[in-house]
Motif scaffolding. Sequence first.
Motif, mmCIF file in Angstrom:
data_model
loop_
_atom_site.group_PDB
_atom_site.id
_atom_site.type_symbol
_atom_site.label_atom_id
_atom_site.label_comp_id
_atom_site.label_asym_id
_atom_site.label_seq_id
_atom_site.Cartn_x
_atom_site.Cartn_y
_atom_site.Cartn_z
ATOM 1 N N ASP A 102 -21.301 3.367 -2.478
ATOM 2 C CA ASP A 102 -21.261 2.109 -1.726
ATOM 3 C C ASP A 102 -19.876 1.807 -1.175
ATOM 4 O OD1 ASP A 102 -23.887 1.791 -2.381
ATOM 5 O OD2 ASP A 102 -23.520 0.397 -4.018
ATOM 6 N N LYS A 103 -18.905 2.709 -1.379
ATOM 7 C CA LYS A 103 -17.525 2.430 -0.998
ATOM 8 C C LYS A 103 -17.032 3.379 0.088
ATOM 9 C CE LYS A 103 -16.245 0.794 -5.571
ATOM 10 N NZ LYS A 103 -15.327 0.964 -6.689
ATOM 11 N N ALA A 104 -16.110 2.884 0.902
ATOM 12 C CA ALA A 104 -15.412 3.717 1.882
ATOM 13 C C ALA A 104 -14.036 4.036 1.305
ATOM 14 C CB ALA A 104 -15.275 2.995 3.203
ATOM 15 N N VAL A 105 -13.727 5.312 1.143
ATOM 16 C CA VAL A 105 -12.488 5.762 0.514
ATOM 17 C C VAL A 105 -11.698 6.575 1.520
ATOM 18 C CG1 VAL A 105 -11.522 7.073 -1.410
ATOM 19 C CG2 VAL A 105 -13.664 5.861 -1.706
ATOM 20 N N THR A 106 -10.375 6.380 1.551
ATOM 21 C CA THR A 106 -9.529 7.125 2.467
ATOM 22 C C THR A 106 -8.781 8.227 1.730
ATOM 23 O OG1 THR A 106 -7.796 6.969 4.128
ATOM 24 C CG2 THR A 106 -7.583 5.527 2.243
ATOM 25 N N ASP A 107 -8.510 9.328 2.428
ATOM 26 C CA ASP A 107 -7.739 10.431 1.863
ATOM 27 C C ASP A 107 -6.251 10.235 2.089
ATOM 28 O OD1 ASP A 107 -10.148 11.574 1.273
ATOM 29 O OD2 ASP A 107 -10.121 12.948 2.963
ATOM 30 N N LYS A 108 -5.900 9.392 3.033
ATOM 31 C CA LYS A 108 -4.503 9.237 3.423
ATOM 32 C C LYS A 108 -3.751 8.340 2.455
ATOM 33 C CE LYS A 108 -5.408 10.068 8.204
ATOM 34 N NZ LYS A 108 -4.453 10.790 8.961
ATOM 35 N N LYS A 109 -2.454 8.560 2.367
ATOM 36 C CA LYS A 109 -1.590 7.813 1.479
ATOM 37 C C LYS A 109 -1.063 6.567 2.193
ATOM 38 C CE LYS A 109 2.494 8.505 -1.342
ATOM 39 N NZ LYS A 109 3.493 9.431 -1.806
ATOM 40 N N ASN A 110 -0.982 5.443 1.485
ATOM 41 C CA ASN A 110 -0.397 4.227 2.042
ATOM 42 C C ASN A 110 1.123 4.316 1.983
ATOM 43 O OD1 ASN A 110 -2.702 2.684 2.664
ATOM 44 N ND2 ASN A 110 -2.976 2.216 0.509
ATOM 45 N N CYS A 111 1.797 3.692 2.939
ATOM 46 C CA CYS A 111 3.256 3.679 2.962
ATOM 47 C C CYS A 111 3.768 2.740 1.872
ATOM 48 C CB CYS A 111 3.757 3.212 4.328
ATOM 49 S SG CYS A 111 5.554 3.112 4.432
ATOM 50 N N PRO A 112 4.711 3.193 1.019
ATOM 51 C CA PRO A 112 5.224 2.329 -0.038
ATOM 52 C C PRO A 112 6.093 1.186 0.493
ATOM 53 C CG PRO A 112 6.303 4.464 -0.123
ATOM 54 C CD PRO A 112 5.236 4.557 0.916
ATOM 55 N N ARG A 113 6.689 1.336 1.649
ATOM 56 C CA ARG A 113 7.510 0.267 2.231
ATOM 57 C C ARG A 113 6.664 -0.777 2.955
ATOM 58 N NH1 ARG A 113 12.464 3.170 5.380
ATOM 59 N NH2 ARG A 113 13.465 4.148 3.603
ATOM 60 N N CYS A 114 5.729 -0.304 3.778
ATOM 61 C CA CYS A 114 4.936 -1.214 4.618
ATOM 62 C C CYS A 114 3.777 -1.850 3.865
ATOM 63 C CB CYS A 114 4.406 -0.463 5.830
ATOM 64 S SG CYS A 114 5.701 0.168 6.909
ATOM 65 N N GLY A 115 3.270 -1.175 2.849
ATOM 66 C CA GLY A 115 2.200 -1.736 2.043
ATOM 67 C C GLY A 115 0.829 -1.225 2.437
ATOM 68 N N ALA A 116 -0.176 -1.894 1.904
ATOM 69 C CA ALA A 116 -1.562 -1.481 2.106
ATOM 70 C C ALA A 116 -1.962 -1.639 3.569
ATOM 71 C CB ALA A 116 -2.480 -2.309 1.221
ATOM 72 N N GLY A 117 -2.726 -0.681 4.062
ATOM 73 C CA GLY A 117 -3.230 -0.735 5.425
ATOM 74 C C GLY A 117 -2.413 0.061 6.417
ATOM 75 N N VAL A 118 -1.213 0.499 6.036
ATOM 76 C CA VAL A 118 -0.385 1.336 6.905
ATOM 77 C C VAL A 118 -0.386 2.719 6.287
ATOM 78 C CG1 VAL A 118 1.889 1.690 7.913
ATOM 79 C CG2 VAL A 118 1.042 -0.621 7.576
ATOM 80 N N TYR A 119 -1.050 3.664 6.974
ATOM 81 C CA TYR A 119 -1.221 5.006 6.435
ATOM 82 C C TYR A 119 -0.135 5.940 6.927
ATOM 83 C CZ TYR A 119 -5.756 3.170 5.230
ATOM 84 O OH TYR A 119 -6.753 2.407 4.722
ATOM 85 N N MET A 120 0.163 6.941 6.095
ATOM 86 C CA MET A 120 1.187 7.922 6.422
ATOM 87 C C MET A 120 0.525 9.153 7.057
ATOM 88 S SD MET A 120 3.598 7.512 3.086
ATOM 89 C CE MET A 120 4.952 8.398 3.751
ATOM 90 N N ALA A 121 1.179 9.710 8.073
ATOM 91 C CA ALA A 121 0.679 10.893 8.762
ATOM 92 C C ALA A 121 0.961 12.127 7.919
ATOM 93 C CB ALA A 121 1.348 11.024 10.117
#
Length: 50
Positions: free
Chosen positions: A13-32
């Motif tokens: 029932d969940k949508a999961v992302t493989d990408k890592k979040n940026c530790p500076r910008c916080g949740a929702g900003v993914y790292m390339a």
Amino acid sequence: MVSRYKYYNVEGDKAVTDKKNCPRCGAGVYMAQHKDRVSCGKCGYTEFNN
């Protein structure tokens, strides 16, 4: 329009992302993901792979 299916995987029932979040910008900003590093396009934070 960019397809959201390449950013998220559906697990039950969940949508999961493989990408890592940026530790500076916080949740929702993914790292390339590059061959030898991961980097944030917003703030420029970079982590190199060993």
